[in-house]
Write an enzyme that holds these catalytic residues in place. Structure first.
Site, PDB file in Angstrom:
ATOM      1  N   HIS A 173      14.482   3.415  33.946  1.00 12.20           N
ATOM      2  CA  HIS A 173      14.077   2.238  34.749  1.00 12.20           C
ATOM      3  C   HIS A 173      12.720   2.033  34.996  1.00 12.20           C
ATOM      4  CE1 HIS A 173      17.836   0.962  36.467  1.00 12.20           C
ATOM      5  NE2 HIS A 173      18.167   1.941  36.975  1.00 12.20           N
ATOM      6  N   HIS A 192      10.848   0.572  32.159  1.00 21.00           N
ATOM      7  CA  HIS A 192      11.215  -0.786  31.720  1.00 21.00           C
ATOM      8  C   HIS A 192      10.286  -1.402  32.453  1.00 21.00           C
ATOM      9  CE1 HIS A 192      14.490  -4.055  31.800  1.00 21.00           C
ATOM     10  NE2 HIS A 192      13.496  -4.286  30.823  1.00 21.00           N
ATOM     11  N   HIS A 211      17.489   9.068  33.627  1.00 18.08           N
ATOM     12  CA  HIS A 211      18.080   7.570  34.184  1.00 18.08           C
ATOM     13  C   HIS A 211      17.005   6.910  34.802  1.00 18.08           C
ATOM     14  CE1 HIS A 211      21.238   4.631  35.491  1.00 18.08           C
ATOM     15  NE2 HIS A 211      20.383   4.534  36.321  1.00 18.08           N
ATOM     16  N   GLU A 212      16.300   7.294  36.010  1.00 20.62           N
ATOM     17  CA  GLU A 212      15.377   6.739  36.849  1.00 20.62           C
ATOM     18  C   GLU A 212      14.033   6.475  36.064  1.00 20.62           C
ATOM     19  OE1 GLU A 212      16.562   5.557  39.153  1.00 20.62           O
ATOM     20  OE2 GLU A 212      18.447   6.714  39.566  1.00 20.62           O
TER      21      GLU A 212
END
Length: 650
Positions: free
Chosen positions: A445, A448, A441-442
């Site tokens: 980020h 991105h 998940h991190e």
């Protein structure tokens, strides 16, 4: 110029250096404003880069205060916040800059590219949301509010960290640790006066371990009570923050903070958000009630809040013959990181190479990131729990990909921070599968931010992305952690190197949506509470009364009165999610829809995965996510894919 900054934070001289930095910026602003003919190149770009360089200077302090918290970092960080806030508020209320931006947009509308137009449009909006166009007295009050809000948010976070670190529960009877994972027992074990004892804390790995596996119900209740009643002094901070947010909203011409918050988001209005959440609630309740009944059926007593994790683990084993502890040897931290990098290489042609750099802690590591064999960015991983680190997991950007005033390219960098079980010379860091999900998940980020190809830093990477879309890339990536061909890339036994078996993967996949409807209700409770809390001014008992009224619909097990969850709701009181916690679910619609499009194309042969890389990751915040999503999928997001992802049948 070096491609990446060296991590350094001189705490002794930081305030002096910060004051100097801000003074220099103010002088530069005065000089820029004196220019007669202002253009994007000679006015907007220098202001952009000033903001970038200030962020680069300040980030090491904020990062250090989060990952190596001490009295000194607290003191310096607390002292610096009013300086930064005052500077930022004055900048965003400068009517001359505001007018210059509007004039430049008007004069150069035909020659500006998409990124530059977006920078100007967002800046003009942010100036208006900061009150640049208002009278002097109102702007002064807004500045006071921003400084006070910043101080209160910092105090909220520090109170929570202090309360978490201050608590410990000592167990001396070995019968009370029966069933707790051996790795956690090792971490908890210590000797005192010749007696073997076990210390459990409110740090996530320790707390979750006992709540999930600890047989002593009284101890579980004690730990739960300590966790949900942390930092009672934060209740007063909540009242102050809510009042200030509402006052600020009305000064800016909005009826409440929720309306102000939506001015920069994908969601159009309050009705859209509440309708979205209520529809999900309606679709999830029937299945959630069935899930709770299954849980109740195996418990010898009426379930209470401190029982659910314990009996959920028993039911999960019974239904799926799955024991999370059996999986942990297959998720040794370093193996997972290396396997994740291998996955990213196959999906996006990304290569991560570790570099030797002295950082803030011996357990932190730096990696250079190459895309198609071209150096693109640097990431820093700090993954293990320790007392000086605040709880949770996050990505924080440091440098942003952009071109400076001279056209030189700046590469991106970012931090990935988690709180996984600590490793030692004799005890490796063995992760739960949930921890692996968190890491992906991190990292989503992070990708991105660092893979951006945008040249304007204010809309590059995660900058300029609507808050209710910012979780899209992180949720997209985490979904792959349940895909068999992805798992086999890194799930291997740390002692034998045995690859995880098909049977174990099948159990994991089948159990993925175990109690998922109950989990959905919990997230919807947080989202509804947050959003409704910001539709008017709630104070004192009204805050708890609102939460109770929402729980009447969402909480199938009524929490005890001592549960003051709001006092620890850091996302909305010390993070950036005020009136925006719904964003997790809003973005999850985008991520679920995109994920299934890629999976249905067989992941590594997916044209949509490549389009996702080129459109979503490379373009950052250069256009609204609504436009980018249409460019990716050719349509609006399919909301039913979110229910599919969670295994919820309508």
């Amino acid at each position: 110029m070096a491609k990446f900054l060296k991590f350094d934070c001189n705490l002794e001289n930081f305030i002096l250096q910060l004051r100097q930095h801000l003074d220099d910026n103010n002088k530069k602003i005065d000089n820029l404003l004196k220019q007669e003919k202002k253009t994007y190149a000679n006015f907007v770009k220098p202001l952009e880069m000033m903001d970038e360089y200030l962020e680069q200077f300040f980030t090491p302090l904020s990062h250090l205060n989060s990952v190596n918290n001490s009295e000194k970092t607290q003191q310096v960080y607390t002292e610096s916040l009013p300086l930064i806030t005052e500077y930022s508020t004055q900048l965003l209320q400068n009517i001359d800059i505001y007018n210059a931006y509007k004039k430049i947009l008007q004069n150069e509308i035909t020659s500006l590219n998409v990124e530059q137009k977006r920078v100007l449009e967002l800046n003009i909006l942010h100036f208006e949301l900061s009150g640049a166009h208002l009278d002097k007295k109102t702007k002064q009050r807004l500045q006071e509010i921003n400084i006070k809000k910043s101080e209160l948010s910092n105090n909220f976070s520090q109170n929570l960290l202090d309360a978490t670190n201050a608590y410990e529960y000592i167990i001396t009877d070995e019968a009370d640790i029966e069933g707790v994972p051996q790795s956690e027992i090792k971490n908890a074990k210590f000797e005192e006066d010749g007696v073997t004892k076990y210390k459990f804390t409110l740090q996530m790995p320790s707390y979750i371990a006992y709540m999930t596996y600890g047989k002593n119900r009284a101890i579980r209740e004690e730990l739960y009570r300590a966790y949900v009643s942390r930092a009672p002094q934060n209740a007063k901070i909540i009242d102050e923050l809510l009042a200030l947010r509402n006052e600020m909203s009305q000064l800016l011409g909005f009826k409440n903070y929720a309306e102000l918050s939506l001015a920069t988001k994908m969601a159009k209005d309050e009705k859209s958000v509440l309708g979205f959440l209520e529809n999900l609630l309606h679709d999830s309740i029937p299945q959630a009630k069935n899930e709770l009944q299954e849980l109740q059926n195996i418990a010898p007593h009426k379930l209470k809040s401190h029982d659910t994790s314990y009996y959920a683990e028993i039911l999960k084993k019974a239904q799926y013959d799955i024991d999370e502890e059996e999986y942990r040897p297959y998720f040794e931290q370093k193996n997972v990181v290396e396997g994740m990098f291998l996955f990213l290489n196959k999906l996006f042609c990304i290569t991560c190479k570790q570099v030797d750099e002295e950082l803030w802690h011996e357990k932190a590591y730096a990696y250079d990131v190459y895309e198609n064999n071209i150096l693109k960015a640097r990431i820093y991983l700090d993954l293990e729990a320790r007392e000086s680190k605040r709880g949770g997991a996050w990505m924080h950007n440091w440098q942003t990909h952009c071109s400076d005033e001279k056209g030189n390219q700046q590469l991106a960098s970012a931090f990935v921070v988690c709180n996984f079980p600590p490793s030692s010379d004799t005890n490796p860091s063995l992760l739960r599968h949930d921890d692996v999900v968190t890491l992906f998940h991190e990292t989503g980020h992070t990708l991105h931010h660092i893979l951006s190809e945008v040249n304007e830093n204010e809309v590059s990477g995660v900058n300029g992305v609507e808050w209710d879309a910012v979780e899209f890339p992180s949720q997209f990536l985490e979904n792959f952690v349940y895909e068999p061909q992805v798992l086999k890339m890194f799930a291997k036994h740390y002692e034998t190197n045995e690859i995880i078996s098909d049977e174990m993967i099948n159990k994991l996949v089948r159990s993925k949506n175990f109690l998922s409807a109950m989990g959905m209700l919990r997230q919807l409770e947080f989202s509804l509470f947050d959003f409704k809390l910001h539709t008017k001014v709630y104070q004192g008992d009204e805050v708890q009364n609102l939460l109770d009224s929402i729980r009447n619909k969402t909480a199938l097990i009524k929490p005890p009165k001592y549960n003051k969850f709001q006092n620890g709701f850091a996302h909305i009181f010390s993070g950036g999610y005020a009136a925006g916690y719904y964003s997790y679910k809003w973005a999850e619609v985008l991520s679920a829809d995109t994920f299934y499009a890629v999976v249905d194309e067989n992941i590594f042969n997916s044209p949509i995965a490549k389009q996702y890389q080129n459109i979503i990751l490379h373009r950052g915040g250069s256009q609204s996510m609504q436009k980018l999503y249409h460019a990716l999928m050719g349509r609006d997001a399919n909301t039913s894919q979110l229910l599919r992802l969670n295994g919820i049948k309508k």
